[in-house]
Design a protein around this motif. Structure first.
Motif, PDB file in Angstrom:
ATOM      1  N   THR A  41       0.832  -1.200   0.000  1.00  0.00           N
ATOM      2  CA  THR A  41       0.000   0.000   0.000  1.00  0.00           C
ATOM      3  C   THR A  41       0.868   1.253   0.000  1.00  0.00           C
ATOM      4  O   THR A  41       0.604   2.208  -0.740  1.00  0.00           O
ATOM      5  CB  THR A  41      -0.926  -0.005   1.231  1.00  0.00           C
ATOM      6  OG1 THR A  41      -1.794  -1.126   1.122  1.00  0.00           O
ATOM      7  CG2 THR A  41      -1.744   1.263   1.309  1.00  0.00           C
ATOM      8  N   ASP A 156      -5.747  -0.752  -4.936  1.00  0.00           N
ATOM      9  CA  ASP A 156      -5.292  -1.315  -3.669  1.00  0.00           C
ATOM     10  C   ASP A 156      -6.289  -2.354  -3.162  1.00  0.00           C
ATOM     11  O   ASP A 156      -7.317  -2.006  -2.603  1.00  0.00           O
ATOM     12  CB  ASP A 156      -5.117  -0.198  -2.633  1.00  0.00           C
ATOM     13  CG  ASP A 156      -4.406  -0.698  -1.382  1.00  0.00           C
ATOM     14  OD1 ASP A 156      -4.042  -1.888  -1.347  1.00  0.00           O
ATOM     15  OD2 ASP A 156      -4.221   0.104  -0.449  1.00  0.00           O
ATOM     16  N   GLU A 157      -5.969  -3.605  -3.359  1.00  0.00           N
ATOM     17  CA  GLU A 157      -6.836  -4.713  -2.961  1.00  0.00           C
ATOM     18  C   GLU A 157      -8.301  -4.402  -3.256  1.00  0.00           C
ATOM     19  O   GLU A 157      -9.145  -4.429  -2.361  1.00  0.00           O
ATOM     20  CB  GLU A 157      -6.662  -5.025  -1.466  1.00  0.00           C
ATOM     21  CG  GLU A 157      -5.194  -5.124  -1.085  1.00  0.00           C
ATOM     22  CD  GLU A 157      -4.893  -6.206  -0.081  1.00  0.00           C
ATOM     23  OE1 GLU A 157      -5.785  -7.010   0.213  1.00  0.00           O
ATOM     24  OE2 GLU A 157      -3.747  -6.255   0.387  1.00  0.00           O
TER      25      GLU A 157
HETATM   26 MG   LIG Z   1      -2.321  -2.702   2.190  1.00  0.00          MG
END
Ligand SMILES: [Mg+2]
Ligand SMILES: Nc1ncnc2c1ncn2[C@@H]1O[C@H](COP(=O)(O)OP(=O)(O)O)[C@@H](O)[C@H]1O
Lengths: 349, 285
Positions: A41, A156-157
């Motif tokens: 991240t 991000d995910e």
């Molecule tokens: Mg993360």
């Protein structure tokens, strides 16, 4: 093209991202894969501009943007919780970036319509985010970012909050949208299967460092480190003392041109066969079945070999009527020399 | 269903309704009774009922003292509301978004002001203004009211900002918005309920305040101070009662109007009644 050069981020004394070097090509589906806390991240947020690097450089299309404000970088982010504006409907959400850029009405309208269609959200334009399912919100978030025609989309995910079935569907959909638009995707995930199925290339990260960046096939077949071998798929890691390990119950044959001295090898579970007698060449090991787990298309055996190590073996369930090997059964495992993949020695760190 | 089971089921409901009714009667009974007596054709607020009249209302509406006091209170409360809303929102932004040394100390001081009795703040204001030799007036009242309503606004708006998802701010910036555009298009529409709640509270606090206005006011009186003054003659009682009833009704209508407006707003955004309640109570928590 996105180029990261010795990119480093420290939070106080802790190093979240440790001198990363990466090149991401235009139009590539590039994933950053690694366990939680490995710095994925943080790396993504540095590319977006929301974190300032402690040192290193970020280049977008050859231009140094290390200190450029996020609003002036030609990349867009899809947030894990979607971050849709709750007080705006779908159309207003998608329109937001274009409104800020003061794009002409006609062109904006056309782009919005095209994008809403691309994510299959026609007919939902007047709904507010609270009236959409998780998957639909995800698609709106995607449209809202892509409508700006960014040089790269940072995700991000993005599927983390969806259930398994929807996640599988969205994986395919994301991939097809990426191919349709030709946009560079930088995709963060901790799910190795997701990374392998979707990506052109994957950077496997650990402890703030990139262990290996390569295409999925290379990562699986020729991992650069024990961590990569272990993180990608299932693997049997063994440390072989010197050259060969030969005894009555075991013989390890290494591929030609393997280094002398102690080596670490990995053997993939599907390469190991259960055989009736010791083979004339290649590797074998005698052992006892500890457990068998039925997995549908295959059966996973856990076998303890005489040296005490446990090997995982995958047997395809392609023969009707074959009895599974019961726990306690004595077996001989065999695999050929080239399937003992020797993990390269790490250079001085 | 057997009777016992049915009673067992209905009991909590009946108890709840009973208790709520009781609380409402205790809270609002006296107020409603006063409102009722404001229509009684008698100078004393007690039975017997002498007949229905709107005399006290026309007297109140024609009472220069009452009208100018209400006018003063409206002006003071409006200025206090606008000033404390602007200052308080800016301070809340600083307190919740900008890290600086001693942030928790500053936040704590805001909280502390909220629990200091108004009487003490009023007297402190009086001493302060006489020290700096500033003549007491509506302006000094306004200043001292802001001292109290500012931390109130900070508390309410900060609560709204803390609940606000910061990734929405990043999303706006990510799509090219400047800080100002982000505030205008994303943050303000979202914390509007908090701002509205803060505004209502600030206005009501200022309008209803007696202690501070009493000590820091000059010749021009606010409504509560006027009430206190005229109540010394009991013959004024019904007029005061009528004027207070009008004021109370106006405030109740204001709050209900706001509540209804917010319900409409959340409905339009696809939220439920519960979301609306959550927004309002959340703004106050
Ligand atoms: Mg993360
Ligand atoms: N704002 C922050 N302040 C302090 N430490 C942080 C901050 N953000 C991330 N970290 C730390 O940096 C490391 C990497 O975090 P992150 O990039 O979020 O990992 P990942 O996304 O791979 O799970 C973690 O150890 C995390 O605790």
């Amino acid at each position: 093209m996105i180029t990261l050069s010795s990119l480093t981020k420290q939070f106080g004394d802790a190093t979240a991202v440790d001198a990363i070097d990466l090149e991401i090509a235009d139009g590539e589906f590039f994933s950053m894969l690694g366990p939680s806390g490995c710095g994925k991240t943080t790396t993504l947020r540095m590319i977006a501009g929301f974190e300032e690097p402690t040192s290193g450089r970020i280049e977008l299309a050859g231009e140094d943007v290390t200190w450029t404000s996020p609003r002036r970088r030609n990349v867009n982010m899809v947030f894990q919780n979607y971050a849709l504006f709750p007080h705006m409907n779908v159309r207003e959400n998608v329109e937001f970036g274009l409104r800020i850029k003061k794009l002409g009405k006609a062109e904006a309208k056309e782009r919005i319509e095209r994008m809403v269609a691309a994510v299959r959200m026609e007919g939902f334009e007047d709904r507010h985010p609270a009236q959409l399912s998780g998957g639909q919100q995800q698609r709106v978030a995607l449209a809202r970012a892509l409508v700006n025609q960014p040089a790269a989309l940072l995700l991000d995910e993005p599927l983390g909050a969806l259930d398994l079935k929807l996640r599988k569907e969205m994986q395919l959909e994301l991939k097809s949208i990426q191919q349709q638009t030709g946009t560079t995707f930088v995709y963060v995930t901790h799910d190795q299967e997701e990374a392998l199925t979707m990506s052109d290339r994957v950077a496997v990260m650990n402890g703030g460092k990139v262990e290996q960046a390569a295409d999925p096939r290379t990562l699986y077949q020729r991992p650069d480190s024990a961590f990569v071998a272990d993180f990608i798929g299932t693997s049997n890691l063994m440390t072989i003392p010197t050259g060969q390990r030969a005894g009555e119950d075991i013989r390890i044959a290494l591929p030609a041109a393997s280094p002398n001295g102690e080596v670490t090898i990995t053997v993939r579970p599907e390469k190991i066969k259960v055989v009736a007698s010791e083979p004339a060449d290649g590797s074998y090991a005698r052992g006892t079945v500890l457990e068998n787990v039925y997995l549908g298309s295959m059966t996973q055996l856990i076998v303890e070999i005489r040296s005490g190590e446990r090997l995982i073996v995958h047997q395809l369930n392609d023969e009707d009527g074959r009895e599974p090997l019961a726990p306690g059964a004595a077996v001989i495992l065999a695999w050929s020399a080239e399937h003992s993949y020797v993990i390269p020695e790490k250079g001085p760190q | 269903m057997p009777l016992s089971r049915r009673i067992e089921r209905a009991l909590p409901n009946a108890l709840g309704i009973g208790l709520t009714g009781f609380v409402l009667v205790v809270l609002f009974g006296p107020v409603l009774l006063l409102a009722l007596f404001s229509f009684n054709d008698s100078t004393v607020i007690s039975l017997p009922w002498e007949g229905f009249t709107t005399r006290w209302y026309s007297e109140a509406l024609n009472d220069d003292g009452a009208m100018s006091a209400i006018g003063h209170s409206l002006v003071v409360a409006s200025v206090v509301t606008v000033a404390s809303l602007i200052l308080g929102t800016l301070a809340s932004w600083g307190l919740t978004r900008i890290p600086f040394r001693g942030r928790s100390l500053v936040a704590g001081i805001h909280g502390a002001v909220l629990v200091v009795p108004w009487l003490i703040i009023g007297i402190a204001g009086l001493i302060f203004f006489s020290q700096i030799e500033l003549a007491l007036s509506l302006q000094t009242i306004t200043l001292m009211h802001i001292v109290v309503t500012f931390p109130l606004v900070v508390a309410v708006v900060s609560a709204g900002l803390i609940r606000f998802d910061p990734s929405l701010e990043e999303a706006a910036i990510d799509m090219g918005a400047s800080q100002l555009q982000m505030m205008r298009y994303v943050v303000l529409p979202q914390i509007a309920p908090s701002l509205a709640a803060a505004a209502i509270f600030a206005f009501a606090w200022s309008f209803n305040n007696f202690e501070i206005s009493f000590f820091t006011g000059g010749f021009e009186q606010t409504f509560p101070v006027w009430v206190y003054g005229v109540l010394r003659h009991s013959s004024n009682l019904p007029v005061v009662n009528a004027a207070s009833t009008i004021i109370a009704l106006a405030q109740v209508l204001l709050v209900f109007g706001l509540w209804y407006g917010m319900k409409l707003m959340t409905k339009r955004r696809g939220g439920t009644d519960r979301d609306a309640a959550e927004m309002i109570t959340g703004a106050v928590r």
